[in-house]
Write an enzyme that holds these catalytic residues in place. Structure first.
Site, mmCIF file in Angstrom:
data_model
loop_
_atom_site.group_PDB
_atom_site.id
_atom_site.type_symbol
_atom_site.label_atom_id
_atom_site.label_comp_id
_atom_site.label_asym_id
_atom_site.label_seq_id
_atom_site.Cartn_x
_atom_site.Cartn_y
_atom_site.Cartn_z
ATOM 1 N N GLU A 227 0.812 -1.209 0.000
ATOM 2 C CA GLU A 227 0.000 0.000 0.000
ATOM 3 C C GLU A 227 0.855 1.272 0.000
ATOM 4 O O GLU A 227 0.588 2.223 0.737
ATOM 5 C CB GLU A 227 -0.950 -0.004 1.194
ATOM 6 C CG GLU A 227 -1.941 -1.153 1.128
ATOM 7 C CD GLU A 227 -2.835 -1.255 2.337
ATOM 8 O OE1 GLU A 227 -3.964 -1.722 2.184
ATOM 9 O OE2 GLU A 227 -2.400 -0.865 3.443
ATOM 10 N N GLU B 135 -7.127 -7.722 -0.363
ATOM 11 C CA GLU B 135 -7.562 -7.694 1.033
ATOM 12 C C GLU B 135 -9.066 -7.469 1.050
ATOM 13 O O GLU B 135 -9.552 -6.350 0.935
ATOM 14 C CB GLU B 135 -6.849 -6.590 1.816
ATOM 15 C CG GLU B 135 -5.377 -6.832 2.042
ATOM 16 C CD GLU B 135 -4.730 -5.754 2.912
ATOM 17 O OE1 GLU B 135 -5.469 -4.896 3.443
ATOM 18 O OE2 GLU B 135 -3.496 -5.770 3.058
#
Length: 589
Positions: free
Chosen positions: A210, A293
Site C-alpha cells: 500500500e 484484502e
C-alpha cells in the site's frame, strides 16, 4: 492493509479512522518484463500462451497449469499462530473452500538485532510454506520490506530507528536500500526454491505494501523490483497492493506489464467500479480483478469495543466479487495473536492521538483466534465459496476441545524495585539527557530512567513534553523512614500529556526520580510510522531542564532470569543498606 476507507456498512462495527533500514548503491529503474505477463493480449487473444506448469496472467484472468484459476484466498500469518497449530488452522481454511494462502513476512521477527537471524519456531517460514504446499494451497507472499499488518513498526526492525545519521525508510535513501538489500539477500534465496515454477506453492510475491497511501518515490519501488528479480527470476509474478482510489494507485503502482497491480477496498464498497479503475494501471489483458484484502472484520484498539462485521453482510459482499469471476483474499481468514510485544498501533490527526492495538488479532475472522469455526460468518462465507468452487469442499472440523482450569491464584513474589536491587545483568547507559529506547539498544518492554534533584519544602512540578507511550513516576529518598524505597507518584501518558506534581518531602539528601516508560507498540501506518519509544524530549523540573540520567533496560524477555545485583540501585539505596546493617547489628528490626 489500507486505513483510508470509503463508506462502510456493517451490521455491527467499531471501525477507527486512519490506521495505520542500509540494500544497493545504484538505482536501476528499468527492469526485465515478466515473461508470463509480457504479452499485451486482450479478451480475443488465444490462450495457448499459458502453458502447463506455469502460473501467469492473460486475458484478464489468472492461469494455473494452462487452466483459468480464480483466487479464493485468505491471509493467515505464520507468525501469529503457534507452529503446533499451523496445520489445524490451514485445514480449517481448506474446509472454508480456500485455494490460496497469503502471508506477510515481518523483517523485525527474523532480524531482531542487526545480523541476528531467526528462522526457527514461529519464524520458520520455510516450513510453513512447505506445509501450505503439502495441503494443496498456492501462496501469495508479501515480502515487504514494509508490511503494515498492525504489526510493530509495520514490520521494520526497531533498530533502524537508532541508526545515526538517520535513514529514511520506505524511500530511495541509499543507506536504507543497502539494508533492504542485505535483508532480501537472506530472505529471498530461502523462498526461491518454493516458487511455483520450481515446484513450490508461491505464485506471486508482493512488493512493499500500500505504498500509494504513503509516498510517491517510484525509484524506490523500481529498485525493489530489480532486487526481487535478481533473486527470484523473471517468471514469478510480482504485485503491488493499493487502496482502490486513483490517487493511491497513481502513487503506489508500477505501470506496464512487469508488475501486476492489485487493489483493496472497504467491504461495503462496490467492487466492480474499482476493478475497472484497476485496469487502467495494468497492461491490456493483464488485469484479472483481485481484491488482495477483502475485509472479513476489523482490528481493535485498546479501550474499544471488540470490532465485529455482520456475517451476511460480509458474505454478500464476497458474492459480488466471485459471481463475476473476480478473485478475493479474505483479510483475515484467521487473525491469530500478536505475540509478545509485537502489536502495532495507529494515530489520528497527530502523533499524540495514539491508539495501540490489542494482543488479540482475532479480527472477527471466520476462523476465530481459538480456531473455532462453528460461527455464522464461517458458515455464510463457506456457503458463498461453495457455489463457486469446482471441487467439493472438505468437511468442516469440529471446534477444538477446551479445558477449564478453574481459578488461578496469583501470589506477589517480589516488588519491582526489589528485583532491580539484586540484578546485575541489566544494561545501564548514562547520558546528559534522556535517550530513546532504541538508542540504548532496547526495542521492547520497559525502560527505567533515573535522575536526581534537590528536595523542596513545597514540592516540585515535573513536565515531560514527549513520552512514548506511558510513564509511571516514582521518587525515593534514602534518608526517609522507609529507607529509600521508591513511592509511586503518578502517570504521564502520550495521549494526555500533563504536568505532574511531586510531593514535598523532608528528605535530607537529594531525591531520586524514577520514570518507568512502557512501549505499548510502535505505529505501523501513516505519516507518524517511525515511532521511537521512551522519553523523547527534555525533562523539566520546576521549569528547568533536569539533566544527568541513567537508563536501565528492562526488556522482560524472560522473567525467570533474575540476576543478582545492580550498581545503579545499589548507589540509590546505599544509605538505606548501611542503616539496615547497623540496625540489625544492634538487634533492631
Amino acid at each position: 492493509m489500507a486505513r483510508k476507507r470509503s463508506k462502510r456498512t456493517t451490521t455491527t462495527f467499531v471501525f477507527c479512522g486512519l490506521l495505520s533500514i542500509i540494500a544497493f548503491c545504484a538505482f536501476v529503474p528499468v527492469f526485465a518484463p515478466l515473461p508470463s505477463l509480457s504479452s499485451h493480449s486482450n479478451h480475443h487473444s488465444q490462450h495457448k500462451k499459458v502453458t502447463t506448469g506455469k502460473f501467469g496472467i492473460a486475458n484478464d484472468m489468472f492461469w494455473k497449469d494452462g487452466k483459468p484459476f480464480q483466487i479464493i484466498g485468505g491471509d493467515l500469518h505464520y507468525f501469529r499462530v503457534l507452529p503446533e497449530y499451523w496445520e489445524d488452522r490451514l485445514l480449517r481454511a481448506k474446509a472454508l473452500g480456500l485455494n490460496t494462502i497469503q502471508t506477510y513476512v515481518p523483517w523485525n521477527l527474523h532480524e531482531p538485532k542487526p545480523g541476528k537471524l531467526v528462522f526457527e519456531g514461529i519464524a520458520d517460514i520455510v516450513s510453513f510454506l512447505k506445509l501450505c504446499h503439502k495441503l494443496g494451497f498456492v501462496v501469495m507472499l508479501r515480502a515487504g520490506p514494509y508490511i503494515c499488518a498492525e504489526w510493530d513498526l509495520g514490520g521494520f526492525p526497531a533498530w533502524l530507528l537508532a541508526i545515526n545519521p538517520a535513514v529514511r525508510p520506505r524511500s530511495s535513501d541509499p543507506n536504507f536500500l543497502r539494508l533492504v538489500e542485505r535483508w532480501w539477500e537472506i530472505l529471498l534465496p530461502k523462498v526461491a526454491p518454493l516458487l511455483y515454477a520450481n515446484g513450490g506453492p508461491i505464485i506471486m510475491v508482493q512488493i512493499e505494501n500500500e505504498y500509494g497511501s504513503y509516498g510517491n518515490d517510484k525509484a524506490y519501488l523500481h529498485h525493489l523490483v530489480t532486487l526481487a528479480r535478481g533473486h527470484l527470476g523473471d517468471d514469478i509474478i510480482l504485485y503491488t497492493t493499493d487502496g482502490g482510489s486513483r490517487e493511491a494507485l497513481e502513487k503506489g503502482t508500477i505501470r506496464g506489464d512487469s508488475v501486476f497491480s492489485a487493489v483493496d477496498f472497504g467491504t461495503g464498497d462496490e467492487p466492480w467500479p474499482i476493478f475497472e479503475l484497476q485496469k487502467e494501471f495494468n497492461a491490456p489483458g493483464k488485469s484479472p480483478p483481485l481484491s488482495a484484502e477483502f475485509y472479513t472484520g476489523w482490528l481493535t484498539h485498546w479501550g474499544e469495543q471488540i470490532a465485529e462485521t455482520g456475517a451476511d453482510f460480509t458474505a454478500t459482499a464476497l458474492e459480488k466479487i466471485l459471481e463475476r469471476n473476480g478473485s478475493a483474499v479474505l483479510y483475515m481468514v484467521h487473525g491469530g495473536t500478536n505475540f509478545g510485544f509485537y502489536n502495532g498501533a495507529n494515530t489520528g490527526g497527530d502523533e499524540s492521538d495514539y491508539k495501540p492495538d490489542l494482543t488479540s488479532y482475532d479480527y472477527d475472522a471466520p476462523i476465530r483466534e481459538s480456531g473455532d469455526v462453528d460461527n455464522a460468518k464461517f458458515k455464510a462465507l463457506r456457503r458463498v465459496i461453495k457455489q463457486h468452487s469446482a471441487a467439493s469442499l472438505p468437511s468442516v472440523p469440529s471446534n477444538n476441545e477446551k479445558t477449564g482450569y478453574g481459578q488461578i491464584h496469583l501470589q506477589k513474589k517480589e516488588l519491582f524495585f526489589d528485583i532491580l536491587n539484586r540484578t546485575d545483568s541489566i544494561e545501564v547507559v548514562e547520558s546528559k539527557n534522556p535517550l530513546p529506547m532504541e538508542s540504548v539498544g532496547q526495542m521492547f518492554g520497559f525502560l527505567l530512567y533515573v535522575s536526581e534533584y534537590a528536595a523542596k519544602d513545597d514540592g516540585s512540578i515535573l513536565f515531560i513534553a514527549k513520552v512514548h507511550d506511558r510513564a509511571q513516576v516514582f521518587i525515593s529518598c534514602s534518608s526517609e523512614v522507609n529507607g529509600g524505597r521508591p513511592i509511586f507518584v503518578g502517570i504521564i501518558e502520550r495521549w494526555s500529556n500533563r504536568t505532574l506534581g511531586l510531593p514535598k518531602t523532608k528528605c535530607l539528601s537529594t531525591i531520586s526520580l524514577y520514570v518507568l516508560v512502557e512501549n505499548m507498540g510502535r505505529v505501523n501506518y501513516g505519516q507518524y510510522i517511525f515511532d521511537k519509544k521512551g522519553i523523547l524530549s527534555s525533562v523539566y523540573l520546576n521549569g528547568r531542564i533536569l539533566q544527568q540520567w541513567k537508563m536501565l533496560s528492562i526488556p522482560l524477555n524472560n522473567l525467570n532470569e533474575i540476576p543478582k545485583s545492580n550498581p545503579i540501585i545499589q548507589v540509590a539505596y546505599s544509605d538505606f543498606i548501611k542503616n539496615s546493617a547497623l540496625r540489625k547489628a544492634k538487634g533492631c528490626t
